[in-house]
Design a protein around this motif. Sequence first.
Motif, PDB file in Angstrom:
ATOM      1  N   PRO A 141       1.135  17.352  -3.224  1.00  0.00           N
ATOM      2  CA  PRO A 141       1.936  16.882  -4.357  1.00  0.00           C
ATOM      3  C   PRO A 141       1.789  15.380  -4.558  1.00  0.00           C
ATOM      4  CG  PRO A 141       3.271  17.937  -2.671  1.00  0.00           C
ATOM      5  CD  PRO A 141       1.900  17.950  -2.177  1.00  0.00           C
ATOM      6  N   LEU A 176      -2.697  11.477   8.816  1.00  0.00           N
ATOM      7  CA  LEU A 176      -1.629  12.371   8.385  1.00  0.00           C
ATOM      8  C   LEU A 176      -2.097  13.813   8.274  1.00  0.00           C
ATOM      9  CD1 LEU A 176      -0.023  10.091   5.690  1.00  0.00           C
ATOM     10  CD2 LEU A 176       0.861  10.627   7.941  1.00  0.00           C
ATOM     11  N   GLN A 186       3.069  12.014  -6.484  1.00  0.00           N
ATOM     12  CA  GLN A 186       4.203  11.490  -7.226  1.00  0.00           C
ATOM     13  C   GLN A 186       3.826  10.299  -8.082  1.00  0.00           C
ATOM     14  OE1 GLN A 186       7.537  10.837  -4.753  1.00  0.00           O
ATOM     15  NE2 GLN A 186       7.773  12.992  -4.308  1.00  0.00           N
ATOM     16  N   ALA A 187       2.664   9.792  -7.863  1.00  0.00           N
ATOM     17  CA  ALA A 187       2.234   8.653  -8.670  1.00  0.00           C
ATOM     18  C   ALA A 187       0.727   8.686  -8.796  1.00  0.00           C
ATOM     19  CB  ALA A 187       2.657   7.354  -8.010  1.00  0.00           C
ATOM     20  N   ILE A 208      -3.629   4.341  -7.330  1.00  0.00           N
ATOM     21  CA  ILE A 208      -4.174   3.081  -7.799  1.00  0.00           C
ATOM     22  C   ILE A 208      -5.378   2.763  -6.953  1.00  0.00           C
ATOM     23  CG2 ILE A 208      -3.719   0.607  -8.034  1.00  0.00           C
ATOM     24  CD1 ILE A 208      -0.796   1.352  -8.462  1.00  0.00           C
ATOM     25  N   ARG A 247       2.505   1.731  -3.355  1.00  0.00           N
ATOM     26  CA  ARG A 247       1.591   2.260  -4.366  1.00  0.00           C
ATOM     27  C   ARG A 247       1.434   3.763  -4.227  1.00  0.00           C
ATOM     28  NH1 ARG A 247      -3.742  -1.492  -4.203  1.00  0.00           N
ATOM     29  NH2 ARG A 247      -2.868  -3.397  -5.007  1.00  0.00           N
ATOM     30  N   ARG A 248       1.529   4.214  -2.977  1.00  0.00           N
ATOM     31  CA  ARG A 248       1.302   5.620  -2.711  1.00  0.00           C
ATOM     32  C   ARG A 248       2.562   6.225  -2.134  1.00  0.00           C
ATOM     33  NH1 ARG A 248      -4.094   6.706  -2.591  1.00  0.00           N
ATOM     34  NH2 ARG A 248      -3.290   8.778  -2.771  1.00  0.00           N
ATOM     35  N   PRO A 249       3.550   6.523  -2.994  1.00  0.00           N
ATOM     36  CA  PRO A 249       4.814   7.023  -2.457  1.00  0.00           C
ATOM     37  C   PRO A 249       4.663   8.282  -1.642  1.00  0.00           C
ATOM     38  CG  PRO A 249       4.796   7.042  -4.874  1.00  0.00           C
ATOM     39  CD  PRO A 249       3.526   6.411  -4.438  1.00  0.00           C
ATOM     40  N   MET A 250       3.682   9.072  -1.987  1.00  0.00           N
ATOM     41  CA  MET A 250       3.564  10.322  -1.231  1.00  0.00           C
ATOM     42  C   MET A 250       3.200  10.036   0.228  1.00  0.00           C
ATOM     43  SD  MET A 250      -0.071  11.874  -1.720  1.00  0.00           S
ATOM     44  CE  MET A 250      -1.411  10.858  -1.189  1.00  0.00           C
ATOM     45  N   MET A 251       2.511   8.916   0.456  1.00  0.00           N
ATOM     46  CA  MET A 251       2.196   8.567   1.831  1.00  0.00           C
ATOM     47  C   MET A 251       3.470   8.229   2.581  1.00  0.00           C
ATOM     48  SD  MET A 251      -1.190   6.278   1.441  1.00  0.00           S
ATOM     49  CE  MET A 251      -1.089   5.738   3.122  1.00  0.00           C
ATOM     50  N   LEU A 280       0.839  -1.200   0.000  1.00  0.00           N
ATOM     51  CA  LEU A 280       0.000   0.000   0.000  1.00  0.00           C
ATOM     52  C   LEU A 280       0.872   1.248   0.000  1.00  0.00           C
ATOM     53  CD1 LEU A 280      -2.985   0.917   0.235  1.00  0.00           C
ATOM     54  CD2 LEU A 280      -2.605   1.105   2.673  1.00  0.00           C
ATOM     55  N   TYR A 283      -4.326  15.270   6.199  1.00  0.00           N
ATOM     56  CA  TYR A 283      -4.546  15.899   4.904  1.00  0.00           C
ATOM     57  C   TYR A 283      -5.740  16.853   4.995  1.00  0.00           C
ATOM     58  CZ  TYR A 283      -1.414  12.539   2.738  1.00  0.00           C
ATOM     59  OH  TYR A 283      -0.337  11.806   2.397  1.00  0.00           O
TER      60      TYR A 283
END
Lengths: 169, 359
Positions: free
Chosen positions: B92, B137, B94-95, B98, A76-80, A73, B139
Motif C-alpha cells: 500500500p 523491511l 500512501q504517497a 519522490i 517522504r515515504r510515509p509507508m516506510m 527520507l 519487501y
Amino acid sequence: MDRTEFDAQLLAHLDAAARFAVRLTGRVDSAEDVTHEAIVRATSSWRTFSGRSSFKTWFFQIVLNAFRDAQRLIERRPMMRLVDEPKITADPSSAADERELGVRIAQLVSQLPPRQREVLVLVAYEQIPQEQAAEILGITQQNLRTTLHLARQRLSEQLSEFTSRAERT
Amino acid sequence: MNSDDPQLPDRSDDNALDQLLAKAQWPTLSPTAMNRLRSAARHLPSSVVWQITTLAAAAAILVLCWIGVRRLSAPDSQPRTVAITPVAPQIPMQAKPIALERASSPAEMLLVLPPAPGRQSASANAVVNTALSQLRLGYPHPFVVHSLRPFANHSYLWSRIETELSRDPARAPQLASLIAQLATPARRAELARHYQHVALRDALLPAVVRVFDERELMQMLANETDFPRRRTIVAAMVARDRDGQLTLALAMNPDTLEETLIALRHADSPAVAPLLAALRDSSPSRRLAAARALGTLCHAGVLPQLERMVLTGEHRREAITALLCCRDGAADDIVKRVSQDASIAALVRTVANEINGSI
C-alpha cells in the motif's frame, strides 16, 4: 588539527555521537545508520573543522544533519515509517516498573516533533550548554528556550499522571 | 537536567517532570554495532580524501561531457528507455514516491539503474538508504531505483553494504546483486573480499568476470570448486581471449579442459585462426589441445582446411582429432571420405579410441 588528531577525536567522541543518535531516533538500527552517515560526512569534510567550536559541537552538528536527512527520507515515504516505526502507545499508567517507565519516557522523548526532540536531547540529556546547543541547531538562544519549553510542556501533559504522583510523594 | 528557563513562567511540576525525564532509558547500540562504527571511522579516512579529489576531477569531466552531449543532442531526441516492466503496487502506497519510481524487476532483484532523463533527482545516499531500507523491511518486490545522479560517494555505498551484510546475512544475496551492478575495476579489493562469502558468489560472479583481469580470474578459478561458477569464469576468459593463447592454455590444462570446451561451444566469436595456427605448434600437447578446441568449435570455415591437412598428411593426427571432436554432419562426411584410404582409416580408429578414453 592534523589528520591523526582528527581521527583520534572522532573515535573519542564516537560513543557520545552514537548515544546522541539513539536518543534522537529512538531506535538502535536507525541510530547506527545515522552515526555511520555522520562518520562518512565527518571524514570526508574533516578539513572544514576549523577549531572555532569544540570537536564535539562540530561532530554533533553533523550527526544532527544526518538525522534530519534520515527524517526527511522517512517523511517522504510515509509507508516506510508505517512499517519501520510502529506507533507506540504511550500510556504511562500502564508502566509496571521503573524500567518500563524509563523506556516509555524515552519513547515519548524520541516521538517529540524533531526540533523539540533535538533541543531537549541536547540540553537535557547531552548536558550541552544552551549557547552551544543553539549553535549546533543553528537557532537563537531565545528560540531554543521557547522550543525547550514547548517540549517540556508536551511531555508534561503526556506524563501528567506521573508528575502529579511524583509531586504527591 | 539543566533546562531551567528564567524567561518562562515557573511551573510547579518542573521538578517532578525533571525527575521523570531523568528516568528515560534508551536502548544502547550493541558492541557489534559499535565495532562496526569504529571500524568505519578507522577505515574510511584514508580512502575518502583521495576519492574526493578523484571524484571531483571525474565530476568536473562528467559535467563537461554532459553539457557537451546536451548541446549536441537534438531537442526532440527520445529519452532513454529503461527495460523494466512496472507492476501494480503490491505494497500500500500512501504517497507518490519522490525521486524513486516504484517497480519490480522480473527477477525480483534490486537494480540501481543509470540516470534516466525526466526523472526526479535524489541524492545518491538517499537512494541507497531507501533501497537498503526496503530490503531490510523485507519487501517482496524491492524497488527498482532510479537516480538522476551517478553514485558519487562510493565509500559510503560500500561501507553501508558491509554494514548491512554483517547485520542481516539473509539478505546478503540481494545486497550482493546491488554490489555487482555498481562494481567498477577500482573496487576490485572490495569485490574480492565479498566474493570470499560463498553465499554471495553467484550474485557477485557477473561483476567478478566483468571487473577482474585474466590473471585474477585464473587465481579465482584455482580456488573455485563449483562447476557452474568455474564454467562462467572460463567462459568469460575465453570470450576475452583475442589471440587464442589463453584458450589454448585452458584447454591444455586437464582441470579446465571440460569448462573450456563448453565455453567454446557457446562462444559467440572465439579466436579460430590462432587455434588453427596452433595445430602446427612444435609442442604435441599444444597441438592436441588446439585440435580439441577446434573440434569443439566445429567452425564450418575450418572444416575444408582440416580435410586438406588430413589428405596432405600435415599434422594428420591433430586434424583427425579436430574432425572427430566436431559433432557436425559435415565433419562426419569428411571423416567418411578420408577414411576410404586404409591408412587414414586406421589412424581415425586409433584417434577415436584415444578420444573416447581421454574425454
